[in-house]
Design a protein around this motif. Structure first.
Motif, mmCIF file in Angstrom:
data_model
loop_
_atom_site.group_PDB
_atom_site.id
_atom_site.type_symbol
_atom_site.label_atom_id
_atom_site.label_comp_id
_atom_site.label_asym_id
_atom_site.label_seq_id
_atom_site.Cartn_x
_atom_site.Cartn_y
_atom_site.Cartn_z
ATOM 1 N N MET A 1 12.893 -20.456 1.456
ATOM 2 C CA MET A 1 11.861 -19.645 1.678
ATOM 3 C C MET A 1 12.225 -18.161 1.467
ATOM 4 N N ASN A 2 11.479 -17.676 0.612
ATOM 5 C CA ASN A 2 12.086 -16.210 0.548
ATOM 6 C C ASN A 2 11.136 -15.168 1.612
ATOM 7 N N VAL A 3 11.700 -13.828 1.714
ATOM 8 C CA VAL A 3 11.180 -13.067 2.691
ATOM 9 C C VAL A 3 9.664 -12.913 2.777
ATOM 10 N N GLN A 4 9.266 -12.866 1.451
ATOM 11 C CA GLN A 4 7.628 -12.601 1.492
ATOM 12 C C GLN A 4 6.710 -13.610 1.983
ATOM 13 N N MET A 5 7.331 -15.049 1.496
ATOM 14 C CA MET A 5 6.658 -16.088 2.143
ATOM 15 C C MET A 5 6.800 -16.306 3.702
ATOM 16 N N GLU A 6 8.077 -15.824 4.091
ATOM 17 C CA GLU A 6 8.501 -16.137 5.557
ATOM 18 C C GLU A 6 7.702 -14.997 6.198
ATOM 19 N N GLU A 7 7.540 -13.772 5.784
ATOM 20 C CA GLU A 7 6.613 -13.162 6.819
ATOM 21 C C GLU A 7 5.103 -13.343 6.674
ATOM 22 N N ALA A 8 4.661 -13.882 5.580
ATOM 23 C CA ALA A 8 3.007 -14.199 5.420
ATOM 24 C C ALA A 8 2.934 -15.539 6.501
ATOM 25 N N GLN A 42 8.672 -22.966 -4.707
ATOM 26 C CA GLN A 42 9.720 -22.449 -5.195
ATOM 27 C C GLN A 42 10.637 -23.409 -6.349
ATOM 28 N N SER A 43 10.138 -24.606 -5.984
ATOM 29 C CA SER A 43 10.688 -25.565 -7.125
ATOM 30 C C SER A 43 9.788 -25.396 -8.317
ATOM 31 N N GLU A 44 8.879 -24.621 -8.510
ATOM 32 C CA GLU A 44 7.866 -24.398 -9.666
ATOM 33 C C GLU A 44 8.300 -22.879 -10.227
ATOM 34 N N GLY A 45 9.123 -22.395 -9.295
ATOM 35 C CA GLY A 45 9.731 -21.105 -9.942
ATOM 36 C C GLY A 45 8.855 -20.004 -9.584
ATOM 37 N N ILE A 46 7.981 -20.120 -8.401
ATOM 38 C CA ILE A 46 6.998 -19.158 -8.169
ATOM 39 C C ILE A 46 7.646 -18.538 -6.510
ATOM 40 N N ALA A 47 7.703 -17.174 -6.752
ATOM 41 C CA ALA A 47 8.219 -16.411 -5.721
ATOM 42 C C ALA A 47 7.190 -15.415 -5.067
ATOM 43 N N GLU A 51 0.791 -15.143 -7.170
ATOM 44 C CA GLU A 51 1.112 -15.915 -8.398
ATOM 45 C C GLU A 51 0.156 -17.182 -8.463
ATOM 46 N N VAL A 52 0.049 -17.707 -7.260
ATOM 47 C CA VAL A 52 -0.691 -19.024 -7.052
ATOM 48 C C VAL A 52 -1.994 -19.116 -7.708
ATOM 49 N N ASP A 53 -1.991 -19.982 -8.741
ATOM 50 C CA ASP A 53 -3.493 -20.286 -9.317
ATOM 51 C C ASP A 53 -3.790 -21.647 -9.130
ATOM 52 N N TYR A 54 -5.069 -21.861 -9.645
ATOM 53 C CA TYR A 54 -5.712 -23.164 -9.539
ATOM 54 C C TYR A 54 -4.933 -24.539 -10.050
ATOM 55 N N ILE A 55 -4.034 -24.370 -11.154
ATOM 56 C CA ILE A 55 -3.106 -25.232 -11.835
ATOM 57 C C ILE A 55 -2.220 -25.752 -10.839
ATOM 58 N N HIS A 56 -1.510 -24.612 -9.985
ATOM 59 C CA HIS A 56 -0.502 -24.885 -8.865
ATOM 60 C C HIS A 56 -1.075 -25.778 -7.567
ATOM 61 N N ALA A 57 -2.233 -25.464 -7.429
ATOM 62 C CA ALA A 57 -2.934 -26.341 -6.352
ATOM 63 C C ALA A 57 -3.055 -27.463 -6.891
ATOM 64 N N ARG A 58 -3.444 -27.852 -7.973
ATOM 65 C CA ARG A 58 -3.802 -29.037 -8.666
ATOM 66 C C ARG A 58 -2.333 -29.893 -8.677
ATOM 67 N N LEU A 59 -1.426 -29.398 -9.202
ATOM 68 C CA LEU A 59 -0.047 -29.871 -9.343
ATOM 69 C C LEU A 59 0.266 -30.322 -7.847
ATOM 70 N N TYR A 60 0.326 -29.592 -6.785
ATOM 71 C CA TYR A 60 0.708 -29.827 -5.485
ATOM 72 C C TYR A 60 -0.064 -30.975 -4.883
ATOM 73 N N VAL A 61 -1.287 -31.017 -5.327
ATOM 74 C CA VAL A 61 -2.212 -32.257 -4.762
ATOM 75 C C VAL A 61 -1.892 -33.598 -5.519
#
Length: 298
Positions: A1-8, A42-47, A51-61
């Motif tokens: 988990m990167n620093v930004q995600m960890e802090e959030a 992170q597995s999808e290369g999103i740091a 940057e998270v959008d609807y397509i990432h939400a759908r992929l996760y589900v």
């Protein structure tokens, strides 16, 4: 988990702990759900969370379905992530639309399991005894059936929460909401008997929890499940048991014997009546089974 995600995540967890006053169990679920989601990102290369959008939400589900997660589990994870993004939208103006647009999966229609009155009578009868352990077990069983408490509420009970004069118990439920539940003569007698031997079980321990384990420590939810399973085995009953099953039994028996839905809702501590209404389906199914087994031309 990167620093930004960890802090959030740290900020959000502080928010649900301090401002929302959620239980430790709920906070842990939020943390676990979000950590799993960050691993996926992170597995999808999103740091960057932005940057998270609807397509990432759908992929996760879709990934959760592929892993054959239960629908209730998927629904909870969606709620956790949706709450997280709502918090970020308020604090950092990050778009919360991706998960706001997702629909919760339809719940599986499974009726809750419960005991028939004859089965419960057998369970009580076969576990009577004069040993402190047996006395405690009967008191535990009587109280769970008499009040419909959640197991977390039961193990959290303190001596000051029980009022024997009025036969009522103060319960701290979900969301730190307090409610008062009456209990009957059977539970009253079983608890009174148990409190006489509680000091024997306590040994050198000092705490105010009502139910204790055989070492004198506070009884845990896992300990309650073990005790109930032991009681089922001792009664030679070929069925599974879990604490919530007694909650289901409590609600079903009340409705079967004429209690109104609103009263049962209040006793169970349900926020919405829809959560209580499932027991009307259970009682109808119980009636159907009784008819099919009893009517000569069924």
């Amino acid at each position: 988990m990167n620093v930004q995600m960890e802090e959030a995540l740290e900020q959000f967890i502080r928010y649900v702990q301090l401002e929302k006053n959620f239980s430790l169990h709920t906070v842990r679920e939020y943390q676990s759900d979000l950590e799993n989601f960050f691993t996926f990102l992170q597995s999808e290369g999103i740091a960057d969370i932005a940057e998270v959008d609807y397509i990432h939400a759908r992929l996760y589900v879709t990934k959760l379905y592929d892993e054959q997660k239960a629908r209730t589990s998927i629904s909870r994870k969606i709620s956790s992530i949706r709450s997280f993004f709502r918090f970020l939208n308020r604090e950092q103006h990050i778009d919360d639309a991706p998960f706001r647009s997702l629909y919760h999966p339809k719940k599986e229609e499974r009726l809750p399991s419960f005991f028939y009155e004859e089965e419960l009578a057998q369970l009580f009868e076969k576990n009577q005894g004069d040993e402190p352990k047996q006395i405690r077990n009967i008191a535990l069983l009587e109280l769970l059936y008499a009040t419909g408490m959640r197991v977390s509420e039961c193990v959290g009970l303190e001596l000051s929460d029980v009022d024997f004069h009025y036969s009522i118990i103060r319960v701290m439920g979900k969301g730190r909401k307090e409610r008062i539940i009456p209990f009957g003569q059977f539970a009253h007698d079983a608890l009174t008997r148990y409190l006489y031997v509680r000091s024997t079980l306590m040994k050198t321990n000092e705490h105010q929890k009502v139910f204790v384990n055989l070492r004198g420590g506070e009884l845990t939810a896992r300990g309650v499940r073990y005790i109930l399973s032991e009681m089922i085995e001792h009664a030679s009953m070929h069925t599974k048991i879990y604490p919530h099953m007694l909650r289901h039994t409590f609600a079903t028996h009340l409705l079967n014997n004429g209690a109104d839905m609103r009263t049962v809702q209040e006793l169970l501590g349900h926020a919405n009546l829809s959560s209580t209404q499932i027991y009307t389906h259970v009682t109808k199914e119980a009636l159907r089974k009784t008819y099919m087994n009893s009517h000569p031309r069924a």
